[in-house]
Design a protein around this motif. Sequence first.
Motif, short mmCIF file in Angstrom:
data_model
loop_
_atom_site.label_atom_id
_atom_site.label_comp_id
_atom_site.label_asym_id
_atom_site.label_seq_id
_atom_site.Cartn_x
_atom_site.Cartn_y
_atom_site.Cartn_z
N THR A 56 0.82 -1.22 0.00
CA THR A 56 0.00 0.00 0.00
C THR A 56 0.85 1.27 0.00
N PRO A 57 1.89 1.42 0.85
CA PRO A 57 2.71 2.63 0.79
C PRO A 57 3.45 2.78 -0.56
N LEU A 58 3.86 1.65 -1.14
CA LEU A 58 4.53 1.69 -2.44
C LEU A 58 3.60 2.23 -3.51
N VAL A 59 2.36 1.76 -3.52
CA VAL A 59 1.38 2.23 -4.49
C VAL A 59 1.09 3.71 -4.27
N ASP A 60 0.99 4.13 -3.02
CA ASP A 60 0.73 5.54 -2.72
C ASP A 60 1.86 6.43 -3.26
N VAL A 61 3.09 6.02 -3.03
CA VAL A 61 4.24 6.80 -3.50
C VAL A 61 4.25 6.85 -5.02
N MET A 62 3.98 5.73 -5.68
CA MET A 62 3.98 5.70 -7.14
C MET A 62 2.88 6.59 -7.73
N LEU A 63 1.71 6.61 -7.11
CA LEU A 63 0.64 7.48 -7.60
C LEU A 63 1.00 8.96 -7.43
N VAL A 64 1.62 9.29 -6.31
CA VAL A 64 2.03 10.68 -6.10
C VAL A 64 3.09 11.07 -7.13
N LEU A 65 4.06 10.22 -7.40
CA LEU A 65 5.08 10.51 -8.41
C LEU A 65 4.46 10.65 -9.80
N LEU A 66 3.50 9.79 -10.11
CA LEU A 66 2.82 9.88 -11.39
C LEU A 66 2.12 11.22 -11.55
N ILE A 67 1.45 11.66 -10.53
CA ILE A 67 0.75 12.94 -10.58
C ILE A 67 1.76 14.09 -10.73
N ILE A 68 2.85 14.01 -9.99
CA ILE A 68 3.88 15.06 -10.10
C ILE A 68 4.43 15.12 -11.52
N PHE A 69 4.75 13.97 -12.11
CA PHE A 69 5.28 13.96 -13.47
C PHE A 69 4.25 14.44 -14.49
N LEU A 70 2.99 14.10 -14.30
CA LEU A 70 1.96 14.55 -15.22
C LEU A 70 1.81 16.07 -15.18
N ILE A 71 2.05 16.66 -14.04
CA ILE A 71 1.92 18.11 -13.90
C ILE A 71 3.17 18.83 -14.42
N THR A 72 4.36 18.30 -14.14
CA THR A 72 5.60 19.03 -14.46
C THR A 72 6.09 18.82 -15.89
N VAL A 73 5.81 17.70 -16.53
CA VAL A 73 6.35 17.44 -17.87
C VAL A 73 5.86 18.47 -18.89
N PRO A 74 4.59 18.84 -18.95
CA PRO A 74 4.20 19.86 -19.93
C PRO A 74 4.89 21.21 -19.70
N VAL A 75 5.19 21.54 -18.46
CA VAL A 75 5.86 22.80 -18.17
C VAL A 75 7.30 22.76 -18.67
N VAL A 76 7.96 21.62 -18.52
CA VAL A 76 9.36 21.49 -18.93
C VAL A 76 9.48 21.46 -20.45
N ILE A 77 8.51 20.89 -21.14
CA ILE A 77 8.59 20.71 -22.59
C ILE A 77 8.28 21.99 -23.35
N GLN A 78 7.66 22.98 -22.74
CA GLN A 78 7.29 24.19 -23.44
C GLN A 78 8.53 24.89 -23.97
N THR A 79 8.44 25.38 -25.20
CA THR A 79 9.55 26.09 -25.83
C THR A 79 9.04 27.40 -26.40
N VAL A 80 9.95 28.28 -26.67
CA VAL A 80 9.61 29.54 -27.30
C VAL A 80 9.48 29.29 -28.80
N PRO A 81 8.39 29.71 -29.41
CA PRO A 81 8.24 29.47 -30.85
C PRO A 81 9.22 30.34 -31.65
#
Length: 158
Positions: free
Chosen positions: A20-45
């Motif tokens: 259960t704690p392993l699944v909780d940590v993995m879900l939190v990491l998944l949510i963090i990556f889903l939020i931060t990846v679009p911010v990191v990938i943005q580029t100036v046109p």
Amino acid sequence: MAMSVGPGDSDGPMSDINTTPLVDVMLVLLIIFLITVPVVIQTVPVQLPKVRYEATTTKPENVSLSVRAGPGGECEVYWGQTRVNAGDLLNRAVEKLKLEIEKQGGINAPGLELPEAHIRGDINTPYRCIGGAVFTMQRAGFARVGFISEPTPGQQAG
């Protein structure tokens, strides 16, 4: 918080892994990556220029430099066919620019056209060698420093 149900010794140690704690940590990491990846990938046109081959018109007053890596990693710079070191390159460039300005009537002459520096760099030459030649020519006063390259096979001029 695992719960053991069934026959067995209730006083003995439990050998099951609590996931259960392993699944909780993995879900939190998944949510963090889903939020931060679009911010990191943005580029100036930026619209990058299209590269095409244009024939070089060489004027007699232009300076032609060849730069290559020598034995032992030293930089070899050639002014025309003559090998020069950094000090000689700077002195020659300053003298060339002075002579050309005097020939055209001085620094305030109308229609003053300064010579250009054309650098041919070997493909295996380290950047520090070519960058040093560019810096030296700019330091001497050359406003236009260009690179001579070989077009890709089959590319048309124009």
